[in-house]
Design an enzyme around this catalytic site. Structure first.
Site, PDB file in Angstrom:
ATOM      1  CB  SER A   1       0.812  -4.403  -7.783  1.00 15.31           C
ATOM      2  OG  SER A   1      -0.283  -3.542  -7.546  1.00 15.31           O
TER       3      SER A   1
ATOM      4  CG  MET B   1       2.953  -4.192   0.316  1.00 16.51           C
ATOM      5  SD  MET B   1       1.641  -3.304   1.207  1.00 16.51           S
ATOM      6  CE  MET B   1       0.388  -3.204  -0.058  1.00 16.51           C
TER       7      MET B   1
ATOM      8  CG  ASP C   1      -4.626  -1.019  -3.317  1.00 18.96           C
ATOM      9  OD1 ASP C   1      -5.249  -1.620  -2.431  1.00 18.96           O
ATOM     10  OD2 ASP C   1      -4.747   0.189  -3.509  1.00 18.96           O
ATOM     11  CB  THR C   2       1.315  -3.699  -4.027  1.00 15.24           C
ATOM     12  OG1 THR C   2       0.830  -2.686  -4.903  1.00 15.24           O
ATOM     13  CG2 THR C   2       2.608  -4.256  -4.566  1.00 15.24           C
ATOM     14  CB  ILE C   3       1.813  -9.155  -2.536  1.00 14.55           C
ATOM     15  CG1 ILE C   3       2.172  -9.706  -3.948  1.00 14.55           C
ATOM     16  CG2 ILE C   3       0.348  -9.351  -2.221  1.00 14.55           C
ATOM     17  CD1 ILE C   3       3.483 -10.438  -4.025  1.00 14.55           C
TER      18      ILE C   3
END
Length: 598
Positions: free
Chosen positions: A420, A488, A401-403
Protein backbone atom coordinates in the site's frame (compact mmCIF):
# COMPACT_ATOMS: atom_id res chain seq x y z
CA UNK A 1 -11.87 6.77 10.86
CA UNK A 2 -10.31 9.08 8.35
CA UNK A 3 -10.28 7.88 4.80
CA UNK A 4 -10.17 9.45 1.39
CA UNK A 5 -13.30 7.69 0.24
CA UNK A 6 -15.24 9.70 2.80
CA UNK A 7 -14.65 12.86 0.77
CA UNK A 8 -16.91 11.50 -1.94
CA UNK A 9 -19.30 9.55 0.25
CA UNK A 10 -22.10 12.05 0.06
CA UNK A 11 -22.44 11.48 -3.65
CA UNK A 12 -22.53 7.72 -3.13
CA UNK A 13 -25.03 7.49 -0.30
CA UNK A 14 -28.44 6.07 -1.09
CA UNK A 15 -31.30 6.78 1.24
CA UNK A 16 -33.52 3.91 2.30
CA UNK A 17 -36.46 5.46 0.48
CA UNK A 18 -34.62 5.93 -2.81
CA UNK A 19 -33.16 2.44 -2.65
CA UNK A 20 -36.60 0.93 -2.09
CA UNK A 21 -37.74 2.55 -5.33
CA UNK A 22 -34.83 1.08 -7.27
CA UNK A 23 -35.55 -1.92 -9.51
CA UNK A 24 -33.88 -5.23 -8.77
CA UNK A 25 -30.36 -5.60 -10.08
CA UNK A 26 -30.30 -6.51 -13.76
CA UNK A 27 -28.28 -9.63 -13.11
CA UNK A 28 -28.44 -13.11 -14.56
CA UNK A 29 -29.02 -16.33 -12.67
CA UNK A 30 -26.52 -19.10 -12.02
CA UNK A 31 -27.51 -22.70 -12.63
CA UNK A 32 -25.30 -24.01 -9.81
CA UNK A 33 -23.52 -22.82 -6.70
CA UNK A 34 -24.47 -19.86 -4.55
CA UNK A 35 -27.08 -17.65 -6.27
CA UNK A 36 -25.22 -14.49 -5.30
CA UNK A 37 -21.84 -15.65 -6.63
CA UNK A 38 -20.61 -13.78 -9.70
CA UNK A 39 -18.76 -16.78 -11.12
CA UNK A 40 -17.29 -20.16 -10.25
CA UNK A 41 -14.00 -20.43 -8.43
CA UNK A 42 -11.01 -20.84 -10.76
CA UNK A 43 -9.35 -24.27 -10.53
CA UNK A 44 -5.73 -25.20 -11.05
CA UNK A 45 -3.21 -27.81 -9.96
CA UNK A 46 0.20 -26.41 -10.88
CA UNK A 47 -0.22 -22.81 -9.81
CA UNK A 48 -2.71 -20.07 -9.04
CA UNK A 49 -2.62 -16.28 -8.80
CA UNK A 50 -5.29 -13.80 -7.76
CA UNK A 51 -4.63 -10.06 -8.01
CA UNK A 52 -6.60 -6.86 -8.47
CA UNK A 53 -5.42 -6.37 -12.08
CA UNK A 54 -5.66 -9.13 -14.73
CA UNK A 55 -2.35 -8.26 -16.39
CA UNK A 56 -0.57 -8.68 -13.05
CA UNK A 57 -2.24 -12.06 -12.59
CA UNK A 58 -0.94 -13.15 -15.99
CA UNK A 59 2.57 -11.98 -15.06
CA UNK A 60 2.46 -14.14 -11.93
CA UNK A 61 1.43 -17.19 -13.94
CA UNK A 62 4.16 -16.55 -16.52
CA UNK A 63 6.79 -16.47 -13.76
CA UNK A 64 5.45 -19.71 -12.27
CA UNK A 65 5.61 -21.39 -15.69
CA UNK A 66 9.24 -20.25 -16.05
CA UNK A 67 10.11 -22.20 -12.90
CA UNK A 68 9.77 -19.38 -10.44
CA UNK A 69 8.50 -19.90 -6.91
CA UNK A 70 5.29 -18.41 -5.57
CA UNK A 71 7.45 -15.71 -4.00
CA UNK A 72 9.08 -14.88 -7.34
CA UNK A 73 5.65 -14.64 -8.94
CA UNK A 74 4.28 -12.52 -6.10
CA UNK A 75 7.15 -10.03 -6.37
CA UNK A 76 6.74 -9.84 -10.15
CA UNK A 77 3.00 -9.21 -9.85
CA UNK A 78 3.46 -6.68 -7.05
CA UNK A 79 6.00 -4.74 -9.10
CA UNK A 80 3.53 -4.65 -11.99
CA UNK A 81 0.71 -3.52 -9.72
CA UNK A 82 2.83 -0.59 -8.56
CA UNK A 83 2.82 0.51 -12.19
CA UNK A 84 -0.72 -0.51 -13.13
CA UNK A 85 -2.57 0.36 -9.91
CA UNK A 86 -0.70 3.37 -8.50
CA UNK A 87 -3.91 4.37 -6.72
CA UNK A 88 -3.20 1.58 -4.25
CA UNK A 89 0.47 0.67 -4.08
CA UNK A 90 4.00 1.09 -5.35
CA UNK A 91 7.64 1.03 -4.30
CA UNK A 92 7.05 4.19 -2.28
CA UNK A 93 4.94 2.16 0.15
CA UNK A 94 5.11 -0.69 2.66
CA UNK A 95 4.51 -4.42 2.45
CA UNK A 96 3.41 -7.28 4.68
CA UNK A 97 3.31 -10.98 3.80
CA UNK A 98 2.47 -14.39 5.22
CA UNK A 99 4.18 -17.28 3.41
CA UNK A 100 3.44 -20.99 3.74
CA UNK A 101 6.66 -22.93 3.27
CA UNK A 102 5.91 -26.54 2.25
CA UNK A 103 9.47 -27.65 3.04
CA UNK A 104 9.17 -26.81 6.72
CA UNK A 105 5.36 -26.96 6.93
CA UNK A 106 5.16 -23.62 8.69
CA UNK A 107 4.10 -20.02 8.17
CA UNK A 108 6.58 -17.16 7.92
CA UNK A 109 5.50 -13.57 8.52
CA UNK A 110 7.24 -10.53 7.06
CA UNK A 111 6.81 -6.99 8.34
CA UNK A 112 8.30 -4.73 5.67
CA UNK A 113 6.97 -1.45 7.01
CA UNK A 114 9.08 1.70 7.20
CA UNK A 115 9.92 4.04 10.03
CA UNK A 116 9.68 7.71 10.86
CA UNK A 117 12.74 9.88 10.10
CA UNK A 118 15.29 9.88 12.90
CA UNK A 119 15.98 13.60 12.84
CA UNK A 120 12.52 14.94 13.71
CA UNK A 121 11.21 14.98 17.28
CA UNK A 122 7.56 14.81 18.30
CA UNK A 123 7.67 18.47 19.32
CA UNK A 124 9.07 19.47 15.93
CA UNK A 125 6.44 17.43 14.11
CA UNK A 126 3.62 18.99 16.15
CA UNK A 127 4.94 22.48 15.46
CA UNK A 128 5.15 21.80 11.72
CA UNK A 129 1.78 20.05 11.64
CA UNK A 130 0.10 23.04 13.26
CA UNK A 131 1.07 25.16 10.24
CA UNK A 132 -0.40 22.80 7.63
CA UNK A 133 -3.86 23.79 6.30
CA UNK A 134 -6.46 21.07 6.89
CA UNK A 135 -8.90 19.97 4.20
CA UNK A 136 -11.78 17.50 4.09
CA UNK A 137 -11.78 15.19 7.12
CA UNK A 138 -8.08 15.80 7.91
CA UNK A 139 -8.31 16.82 11.57
CA UNK A 140 -6.34 19.33 13.59
CA UNK A 141 -4.26 17.65 16.27
CA UNK A 142 -3.22 14.77 14.01
CA UNK A 143 -0.39 14.22 11.54
CA UNK A 144 -1.39 15.79 8.19
CA UNK A 145 -2.84 13.26 5.77
CA UNK A 146 -0.62 14.35 2.85
CA UNK A 147 2.69 16.04 2.20
CA UNK A 148 6.14 15.42 3.62
CA UNK A 149 5.10 15.14 7.27
CA UNK A 150 3.05 12.04 6.43
CA UNK A 151 5.94 10.18 4.75
CA UNK A 152 7.73 7.25 6.34
CA UNK A 153 10.61 5.31 4.78
CA UNK A 154 9.22 2.95 2.09
CA UNK A 155 9.64 -0.69 3.03
CA UNK A 156 8.37 -2.58 -0.03
CA UNK A 157 11.65 -2.93 -1.92
CA UNK A 158 13.47 -4.32 1.10
CA UNK A 159 10.51 -6.66 1.62
CA UNK A 160 10.92 -8.00 -1.93
CA UNK A 161 14.57 -8.83 -1.36
CA UNK A 162 13.93 -10.38 2.06
CA UNK A 163 11.33 -12.72 0.55
CA UNK A 164 13.46 -13.41 -2.51
CA UNK A 165 16.53 -14.18 -0.44
CA UNK A 166 14.64 -16.81 1.57
CA UNK A 167 12.30 -18.29 -1.04
CA UNK A 168 13.22 -17.02 -4.53
CA UNK A 169 14.43 -19.21 -7.41
CA UNK A 170 14.79 -16.89 -10.39
CA UNK A 171 17.23 -13.93 -10.50
CA UNK A 172 15.65 -10.62 -9.63
CA UNK A 173 16.35 -9.28 -13.12
CA UNK A 174 13.94 -11.87 -14.53
CA UNK A 175 11.42 -11.30 -11.76
CA UNK A 176 11.21 -7.55 -12.41
CA UNK A 177 11.50 -7.79 -16.20
CA UNK A 178 7.71 -7.91 -16.89
CA UNK A 179 7.01 -4.76 -14.89
CA UNK A 180 9.92 -2.99 -16.57
CA UNK A 181 8.65 -3.99 -20.01
CA UNK A 182 5.10 -2.79 -19.28
CA UNK A 183 6.45 0.48 -17.87
CA UNK A 184 8.40 1.05 -21.07
CA UNK A 185 5.81 -0.12 -23.60
CA UNK A 186 2.62 0.80 -21.79
CA UNK A 187 -0.59 -0.97 -20.75
CA UNK A 188 -4.31 -0.12 -21.01
CA UNK A 189 -5.71 1.32 -17.76
CA UNK A 190 -8.64 -0.65 -16.33
CA UNK A 191 -12.01 0.74 -15.25
CA UNK A 192 -11.98 1.00 -11.47
CA UNK A 193 -8.33 2.03 -11.34
CA UNK A 194 -9.00 4.80 -13.88
CA UNK A 195 -11.79 6.13 -11.68
CA UNK A 196 -9.57 6.22 -8.59
CA UNK A 197 -6.71 7.72 -10.59
CA UNK A 198 -8.87 10.61 -11.74
CA UNK A 199 -10.10 11.29 -8.24
CA UNK A 200 -6.64 10.99 -6.67
CA UNK A 201 -4.88 13.39 -9.03
CA UNK A 202 -7.72 15.91 -8.78
CA UNK A 203 -7.41 15.75 -5.01
CA UNK A 204 -3.67 16.45 -5.20
CA UNK A 205 -4.36 19.52 -7.34
CA UNK A 206 -6.67 20.84 -4.60
CA UNK A 207 -4.15 20.02 -1.88
CA UNK A 208 -1.38 21.83 -3.73
CA UNK A 209 -3.53 24.96 -4.09
CA UNK A 210 -4.30 24.80 -0.38
CA UNK A 211 -0.60 24.58 0.46
CA UNK A 212 -0.84 21.09 1.94
CA UNK A 213 1.74 19.35 -0.27
CA UNK A 214 5.11 20.94 -0.94
CA UNK A 215 5.60 20.04 -4.60
CA UNK A 216 3.23 18.83 -7.31
CA UNK A 217 5.00 19.11 -10.66
CA UNK A 218 6.57 15.66 -10.43
CA UNK A 219 3.18 14.08 -9.70
CA UNK A 220 1.75 15.80 -12.77
CA UNK A 221 4.60 14.64 -14.99
CA UNK A 222 4.24 10.99 -13.98
CA UNK A 223 0.53 10.51 -13.34
CA UNK A 224 -1.11 13.17 -15.51
CA UNK A 225 0.48 12.77 -18.95
CA UNK A 226 -1.04 15.32 -21.29
CA UNK A 227 -2.45 17.21 -18.31
CA UNK A 228 -5.09 14.69 -17.16
CA UNK A 229 -5.28 11.32 -15.48
CA UNK A 230 -5.47 8.42 -17.99
CA UNK A 231 -8.96 7.17 -18.81
CA UNK A 232 -10.16 3.58 -19.01
CA UNK A 233 -8.55 1.90 -22.01
CA UNK A 234 -5.92 4.59 -22.43
CA UNK A 235 -2.37 3.27 -22.76
CA UNK A 236 -0.18 4.54 -19.92
CA UNK A 237 3.62 4.41 -19.82
CA UNK A 238 6.00 5.20 -16.98
CA UNK A 239 9.56 5.13 -18.41
CA UNK A 240 10.95 6.80 -15.30
CA UNK A 241 9.68 3.92 -13.16
CA UNK A 242 11.19 1.47 -15.65
CA UNK A 243 14.64 3.03 -15.11
CA UNK A 244 14.17 2.89 -11.35
CA UNK A 245 13.20 -0.79 -11.47
CA UNK A 246 16.21 -1.52 -13.68
CA UNK A 247 18.49 0.04 -11.06
CA UNK A 248 16.84 -2.08 -8.36
CA UNK A 249 17.04 -5.26 -10.43
CA UNK A 250 20.74 -4.73 -11.15
CA UNK A 251 21.87 -3.10 -7.91
CA UNK A 252 19.70 -4.95 -5.41
CA UNK A 253 17.99 -3.46 -2.40
CA UNK A 254 21.03 -1.27 -1.66
CA UNK A 255 20.40 0.67 -4.86
CA UNK A 256 17.18 1.89 -3.25
CA UNK A 257 18.38 2.32 0.33
CA UNK A 258 22.04 3.30 0.02
CA UNK A 259 22.90 3.94 -3.64
CA UNK A 260 21.94 6.43 -6.33
CA UNK A 261 18.18 6.15 -5.73
CA UNK A 262 18.59 6.78 -2.01
CA UNK A 263 20.83 9.76 -2.72
CA UNK A 264 18.25 11.17 -5.13
CA UNK A 265 15.48 10.80 -2.54
CA UNK A 266 17.67 12.43 0.10
CA UNK A 267 18.30 15.43 -2.18
CA UNK A 268 14.61 15.69 -3.04
CA UNK A 269 13.56 15.71 0.60
CA UNK A 270 16.17 18.33 1.39
CA UNK A 271 14.93 20.54 -1.44
CA UNK A 272 11.29 20.50 -0.24
CA UNK A 273 12.21 20.96 3.42
CA UNK A 274 11.35 17.46 4.63
CA UNK A 275 13.15 15.87 7.62
CA UNK A 276 14.06 12.58 5.87
CA UNK A 277 17.72 11.90 5.19
CA UNK A 278 19.92 9.30 3.49
CA UNK A 279 20.72 7.78 6.87
CA UNK A 280 17.03 6.95 7.39
CA UNK A 281 17.02 4.88 4.20
CA UNK A 282 20.36 3.24 4.97
CA UNK A 283 19.14 2.19 8.42
CA UNK A 284 15.93 0.58 7.18
CA UNK A 285 15.37 -3.16 7.55
CA UNK A 286 12.39 -5.51 7.41
CA UNK A 287 11.54 -7.96 10.18
CA UNK A 288 10.58 -11.62 10.00
CA UNK A 289 7.88 -12.24 12.60
CA UNK A 290 5.78 -15.15 13.81
CA UNK A 291 2.13 -14.91 12.72
CA UNK A 292 -0.44 -15.10 15.52
CA UNK A 293 -3.70 -17.04 15.49
CA UNK A 294 -6.93 -17.96 17.17
CA UNK A 295 -8.95 -21.11 16.67
CA UNK A 296 -12.45 -20.47 15.33
CA UNK A 297 -14.70 -23.54 15.34
CA UNK A 298 -11.78 -25.87 14.60
CA UNK A 299 -9.97 -23.68 12.07
CA UNK A 300 -6.84 -21.61 12.80
CA UNK A 301 -6.94 -18.07 11.41
CA UNK A 302 -3.54 -16.38 11.16
CA UNK A 303 -2.62 -12.70 11.10
CA UNK A 304 0.54 -10.70 11.71
CA UNK A 305 1.09 -9.05 15.10
CA UNK A 306 1.13 -5.24 15.48
CA UNK A 307 2.13 -2.68 14.27
CA UNK A 308 -0.64 -3.93 11.95
CA UNK A 309 -4.31 -4.35 12.81
CA UNK A 310 -4.69 -8.05 12.03
CA UNK A 311 -5.25 -8.92 15.69
CA UNK A 312 -8.59 -7.06 15.47
CA UNK A 313 -9.92 -9.68 13.03
CA UNK A 314 -8.94 -12.40 15.49
CA UNK A 315 -10.57 -10.57 18.38
CA UNK A 316 -13.79 -10.17 16.40
CA UNK A 317 -13.86 -13.91 15.65
CA UNK A 318 -13.19 -14.77 19.30
CA UNK A 319 -16.23 -12.75 20.33
CA UNK A 320 -18.44 -14.17 17.57
CA UNK A 321 -17.52 -17.76 18.44
CA UNK A 322 -19.88 -17.52 21.40
CA UNK A 323 -22.92 -17.11 19.11
CA UNK A 324 -24.68 -19.61 16.86
CA UNK A 325 -24.39 -17.48 13.73
CA UNK A 326 -25.56 -20.27 11.45
CA UNK A 327 -28.80 -20.59 13.38
CA UNK A 328 -29.26 -16.83 13.31
CA UNK A 329 -28.82 -16.74 9.52
CA UNK A 330 -27.47 -13.94 7.35
CA UNK A 331 -30.98 -12.56 6.85
CA UNK A 332 -31.38 -12.05 10.60
CA UNK A 333 -30.90 -8.64 12.28
CA UNK A 334 -29.32 -10.52 15.20
CA UNK A 335 -26.46 -11.68 12.94
CA UNK A 336 -25.56 -8.23 11.69
CA UNK A 337 -26.05 -6.70 15.16
CA UNK A 338 -23.65 -9.01 17.03
CA UNK A 339 -21.09 -8.75 14.23
CA UNK A 340 -21.04 -4.94 14.41
CA UNK A 341 -20.97 -4.94 18.19
CA UNK A 342 -18.04 -7.38 18.20
CA UNK A 343 -16.23 -5.07 15.79
CA UNK A 344 -16.72 -2.08 18.09
CA UNK A 345 -15.17 -3.91 21.03
CA UNK A 346 -12.19 -5.19 19.06
CA UNK A 347 -11.58 -1.73 17.64
CA UNK A 348 -11.55 -0.22 21.12
CA UNK A 349 -8.51 -2.39 21.85
CA UNK A 350 -7.11 -1.53 18.42
CA UNK A 351 -7.22 2.17 19.23
CA UNK A 352 -5.58 1.70 22.60
CA UNK A 353 -2.92 -0.98 22.22
CA UNK A 354 -1.87 -1.58 18.59
CA UNK A 355 1.51 0.01 17.85
CA UNK A 356 5.14 -0.75 17.03
CA UNK A 357 6.16 -3.47 19.54
CA UNK A 358 9.71 -2.11 19.57
CA UNK A 359 8.35 0.98 21.34
CA UNK A 360 5.21 -0.19 23.14
CA UNK A 361 4.29 -3.11 25.35
CA UNK A 362 1.40 -4.91 23.63
CA UNK A 363 -0.52 -7.46 25.73
CA UNK A 364 -1.03 -9.87 22.82
CA UNK A 365 -1.83 -12.95 24.90
CA UNK A 366 -4.51 -11.09 26.82
CA UNK A 367 -5.98 -9.48 23.70
CA UNK A 368 -6.31 -12.87 21.98
CA UNK A 369 -7.57 -14.79 24.98
CA UNK A 370 -10.97 -16.47 25.00
CA UNK A 371 -11.48 -15.03 28.48
CA UNK A 372 -11.23 -11.45 27.21
CA UNK A 373 -13.60 -12.29 24.37
CA UNK A 374 -16.11 -13.64 26.89
CA UNK A 375 -15.92 -10.43 28.91
CA UNK A 376 -16.38 -8.33 25.79
CA UNK A 377 -19.26 -10.53 24.65
CA UNK A 378 -20.98 -10.05 28.01
CA UNK A 379 -21.23 -6.30 27.36
CA UNK A 380 -23.25 -6.77 24.15
CA UNK A 381 -26.94 -5.94 24.47
CA UNK A 382 -28.93 -7.78 21.79
CA UNK A 383 -31.62 -5.11 21.88
CA UNK A 384 -29.48 -1.99 21.74
CA UNK A 385 -26.46 -0.76 19.79
CA UNK A 386 -23.66 0.55 21.98
CA UNK A 387 -22.81 4.21 21.47
CA UNK A 388 -19.25 3.91 22.77
CA UNK A 389 -16.72 1.25 21.83
CA UNK A 390 -16.33 0.07 25.40
CA UNK A 391 -12.79 1.23 26.17
CA UNK A 392 -13.37 0.60 29.88
CA UNK A 393 -12.42 -3.09 29.80
CA UNK A 394 -8.91 -2.91 31.23
CA UNK A 395 -6.02 -5.31 30.81
CA UNK A 396 -3.96 -5.66 33.95
CA UNK A 397 -0.30 -4.74 33.53
CA UNK A 398 -0.76 -3.47 29.95
CA UNK A 399 1.02 -0.41 29.06
CA UNK A 400 -9.34 2.01 -1.64
CA UNK A 401 -5.82 2.63 -1.05
CA UNK A 402 -4.11 -0.72 -0.98
CA UNK A 403 -3.73 -3.87 -3.05
CA UNK A 404 -4.04 -7.45 -1.86
CA UNK A 405 -2.80 -10.40 -3.91
CA UNK A 406 -2.00 -14.06 -3.44
CA UNK A 407 0.01 -16.66 -5.38
CA UNK A 408 0.53 -20.42 -4.99
CA UNK A 409 2.92 -22.73 -6.83
CA UNK A 410 3.17 -26.41 -7.78
CA UNK A 411 5.23 -27.22 -4.69
CA UNK A 412 2.54 -25.98 -2.31
CA UNK A 413 4.10 -22.65 -1.40
CA UNK A 414 1.40 -20.01 -0.82
CA UNK A 415 2.00 -16.27 -0.51
CA UNK A 416 -0.46 -13.87 1.09
CA UNK A 417 0.78 -10.35 0.30
CA UNK A 418 -0.55 -6.87 0.86
CA UNK A 419 1.06 -3.62 -0.23
CA UNK A 420 0.00 0.00 0.00
CA UNK A 421 0.77 3.67 -0.41
CA UNK A 422 -2.01 4.35 2.13
CA UNK A 423 -4.62 7.06 1.74
CA UNK A 424 -5.37 8.12 -1.83
CA UNK A 425 -2.38 7.47 -4.03
CA UNK A 426 0.01 8.39 -1.26
CA UNK A 427 1.52 11.63 -0.01
CA UNK A 428 1.36 13.45 -3.36
CA UNK A 429 5.17 13.62 -3.50
CA UNK A 430 7.09 12.03 -6.38
CA UNK A 431 10.90 12.21 -6.01
CA UNK A 432 13.30 13.12 -8.81
CA UNK A 433 17.03 12.79 -9.40
CA UNK A 434 17.71 16.52 -9.68
CA UNK A 435 18.64 16.14 -13.35
CA UNK A 436 15.25 16.31 -14.99
CA UNK A 437 14.05 12.72 -14.36
CA UNK A 438 11.54 11.64 -11.74
CA UNK A 439 11.94 8.26 -10.09
CA UNK A 440 8.48 7.30 -11.31
CA UNK A 441 6.75 6.52 -7.99
CA UNK A 442 4.99 8.31 -5.16
CA UNK A 443 5.92 8.23 -1.47
CA UNK A 444 3.36 6.75 0.90
CA UNK A 445 1.59 8.84 3.54
CA UNK A 446 1.56 6.08 6.16
CA UNK A 447 3.02 8.39 8.81
CA UNK A 448 -0.41 10.06 8.99
CA UNK A 449 -1.41 7.16 11.24
CA UNK A 450 0.88 8.19 14.09
CA UNK A 451 -0.71 9.68 17.19
CA UNK A 452 0.55 13.07 18.44
CA UNK A 453 -0.20 12.28 22.09
CA UNK A 454 3.15 11.42 23.68
CA UNK A 455 1.44 9.06 26.15
CA UNK A 456 -0.28 6.97 23.49
CA UNK A 457 1.16 3.59 22.45
CA UNK A 458 1.12 4.78 18.83
CA UNK A 459 2.73 8.14 19.59
CA UNK A 460 5.13 9.50 16.98
CA UNK A 461 8.75 8.78 17.84
CA UNK A 462 11.81 9.10 15.57
CA UNK A 463 12.67 5.74 14.04
CA UNK A 464 9.31 4.21 14.96
CA UNK A 465 6.86 2.35 12.72
CA UNK A 466 3.32 3.78 12.72
CA UNK A 467 0.15 1.81 13.35
CA UNK A 468 -0.65 0.05 10.08
CA UNK A 469 -3.95 -0.93 8.49
CA UNK A 470 -2.71 -3.38 5.83
CA UNK A 471 -2.95 -7.04 6.84
CA UNK A 472 -2.50 -10.35 4.98
CA UNK A 473 -4.25 -13.44 6.35
CA UNK A 474 -4.05 -17.22 6.24
CA UNK A 475 -6.23 -20.17 7.24
CA UNK A 476 -5.05 -23.62 8.35
CA UNK A 477 -6.63 -26.69 9.91
CA UNK A 478 -4.82 -29.42 11.83
CA UNK A 479 -1.51 -27.96 10.68
CA UNK A 480 -2.37 -28.05 6.98
CA UNK A 481 -2.62 -24.96 4.75
CA UNK A 482 -6.14 -24.22 3.52
CA UNK A 483 -6.41 -20.63 2.33
CA UNK A 484 -4.26 -17.62 1.60
CA UNK A 485 -6.53 -14.58 1.62
CA UNK A 486 -6.94 -10.90 2.26
CA UNK A 487 -9.36 -8.04 1.88
CA UNK A 488 -7.83 -4.59 1.44
CA UNK A 489 -9.39 -1.26 2.43
CA UNK A 490 -8.27 0.65 5.54
CA UNK A 491 -10.35 -0.10 8.62
CA UNK A 492 -12.50 -2.42 6.49
CA UNK A 493 -9.78 -5.03 6.53
CA UNK A 494 -10.26 -6.79 9.90
CA UNK A 495 -14.03 -6.44 9.50
CA UNK A 496 -13.75 -7.99 6.04
CA UNK A 497 -11.41 -10.79 7.11
CA UNK A 498 -13.86 -11.83 9.81
CA UNK A 499 -16.79 -11.69 7.38
CA UNK A 500 -14.99 -13.93 4.88
CA UNK A 501 -14.16 -16.48 7.60
CA UNK A 502 -17.73 -16.50 8.91
CA UNK A 503 -19.17 -16.83 5.40
CA UNK A 504 -17.05 -19.92 4.78
CA UNK A 505 -17.04 -21.64 8.16
CA UNK A 506 -20.49 -20.77 9.50
CA UNK A 507 -22.41 -20.61 6.22
CA UNK A 508 -20.48 -23.09 4.09
CA UNK A 509 -19.73 -20.72 1.21
CA UNK A 510 -17.01 -21.46 -1.30
CA UNK A 511 -13.98 -19.26 -1.82
CA UNK A 512 -15.61 -17.10 -4.53
CA UNK A 513 -19.10 -16.89 -3.03
CA UNK A 514 -17.66 -15.85 0.33
CA UNK A 515 -16.24 -12.73 -1.28
CA UNK A 516 -19.29 -11.96 -3.40
CA UNK A 517 -21.72 -11.93 -0.47
CA UNK A 518 -23.01 -8.56 0.77
CA UNK A 519 -20.83 -6.91 3.40
CA UNK A 520 -21.03 -4.32 6.12
CA UNK A 521 -18.49 -1.66 7.05
CA UNK A 522 -18.79 0.01 10.44
CA UNK A 523 -17.23 3.46 10.59
CA UNK A 524 -16.62 5.81 13.48
CA UNK A 525 -14.82 3.74 16.11
CA UNK A 526 -12.13 5.39 18.18
CA UNK A 527 -8.93 5.22 16.13
CA UNK A 528 -5.20 4.97 16.94
CA UNK A 529 -4.40 8.29 15.26
CA UNK A 530 -6.01 10.58 17.82
CA UNK A 531 -9.18 12.60 17.94
CA UNK A 532 -12.32 12.21 20.01
CA UNK A 533 -13.50 8.73 21.04
CA UNK A 534 -16.70 7.32 19.62
CA UNK A 535 -19.78 8.51 21.50
CA UNK A 536 -22.56 8.23 18.90
CA UNK A 537 -22.29 4.59 17.88
CA UNK A 538 -20.73 5.38 14.50
CA UNK A 539 -22.28 4.57 11.14
CA UNK A 540 -23.14 1.12 9.80
CA UNK A 541 -22.67 1.09 6.01
CA UNK A 542 -24.22 -1.82 4.12
CA UNK A 543 -24.54 -3.04 0.55
CA UNK A 544 -27.79 -3.39 -1.37
CA UNK A 545 -27.78 -7.15 -0.82
CA UNK A 546 -28.69 -6.66 2.85
CA UNK A 547 -32.52 -6.78 3.05
CA UNK A 548 -34.47 -3.60 3.83
CA UNK A 549 -36.16 -5.40 6.71
CA UNK A 550 -32.76 -6.04 8.31
CA UNK A 551 -31.74 -2.40 7.93
CA UNK A 552 -34.97 -1.21 9.56
CA UNK A 553 -34.62 -3.68 12.43
CA UNK A 554 -31.06 -2.50 13.05
CA UNK A 555 -32.25 1.10 13.15
CA UNK A 556 -34.77 0.22 15.85
CA UNK A 557 -31.85 -1.07 17.91
CA UNK A 558 -30.06 2.26 17.63
CA UNK A 559 -27.74 1.69 14.69
CA UNK A 560 -27.28 4.49 12.17
CA UNK A 561 -27.59 2.54 8.92
CA UNK A 562 -26.74 3.72 5.41
CA UNK A 563 -26.86 1.90 2.10
CA UNK A 564 -23.82 2.81 0.01
CA UNK A 565 -21.58 1.49 -2.75
CA UNK A 566 -18.46 1.60 -0.62
CA UNK A 567 -16.02 1.21 1.02
CA UNK A 568 -16.23 -2.58 1.22
CA UNK A 569 -12.66 -3.43 0.21
CA UNK A 570 -11.14 -5.75 -2.34
CA UNK A 571 -10.79 -9.51 -1.76
CA UNK A 572 -8.58 -12.19 -3.31
CA UNK A 573 -8.03 -15.74 -2.10
CA UNK A 574 -6.59 -19.13 -2.95
CA UNK A 575 -8.00 -22.27 -1.31
CA UNK A 576 -5.94 -25.47 -1.35
CA UNK A 577 -7.67 -28.82 -1.13
CA UNK A 578 -5.70 -30.66 1.59
CA UNK A 579 -6.37 -34.06 0.00
CA UNK A 580 -5.83 -33.42 -3.72
CA UNK A 581 -3.69 -30.28 -3.74
CA UNK A 582 -6.10 -28.62 -6.20
CA UNK A 583 -6.20 -24.83 -5.91
CA UNK A 584 -9.38 -22.76 -6.04
CA UNK A 585 -8.85 -19.09 -6.80
CA UNK A 586 -11.19 -16.17 -6.21
CA UNK A 587 -11.02 -12.50 -7.16
CA UNK A 588 -13.01 -9.54 -5.94
CA UNK A 589 -16.03 -8.56 -8.07
CA UNK A 590 -15.74 -5.05 -6.63
CA UNK A 591 -12.33 -4.62 -8.29
CA UNK A 592 -10.79 -4.99 -11.74
CA UNK A 593 -9.00 -8.18 -10.79
CA UNK A 594 -8.71 -11.78 -11.89
CA UNK A 595 -7.92 -15.20 -10.50
CA UNK A 596 -6.21 -17.60 -12.90
CA UNK A 597 -4.43 -20.92 -12.65
CA UNK A 598 -2.97 -23.72 -14.70
Amino acid sequence: MKRLAGLAMGALMLSTASLAAEPLKDQGDRASGAPHATRSAVLGLNGMAATSQPLATQIALDVLKQGGSAVDAAIAANAALGLMEPTGNGIGGDLFAIIWDPKTNRLHGLNASGRAPSGQSLAQLKARAAKVPRTGDDRDGTVPDWGALSVTVPGAVDGWFEMHGKFGKLPMQRVLAPAIRYAQQGFPVSELIADGWKYGTANFEKLAKAGVIEEIENMRRVYMPGGTAPKEGEVFKNPDLALTLIEIAEGGRDAFYKGSLAQAMDQYFGRIGAPHRLSDFAAHKSEWVDPVSVNYRGYDIWELPPNGQGVAALQILNILEGYDLKAMGRASPDFWHVFVEAKKRAFADRARFYADPAFAKIPLAALLSKDRAAKQRATIDMAQASKTDMPGLAIEGAGKDTIYMTVADKDGMMVSLIQSNYRGMGSGLVPDDGNGRTLGFMFQDRGAQFNLDAKHANAYTPGKRPFHTIIPAFLTKAGKPLMSFGLMGGAMQPQGHAQIVVNMIDFGMGVQAAGDAARFHHDGSTDPEGGAPMTDGGVLEIESGVPQSVAEALRTRGHTVRYTTGPFGGYQAIWRDPDTGVYRGASEMRKDGQAAGY
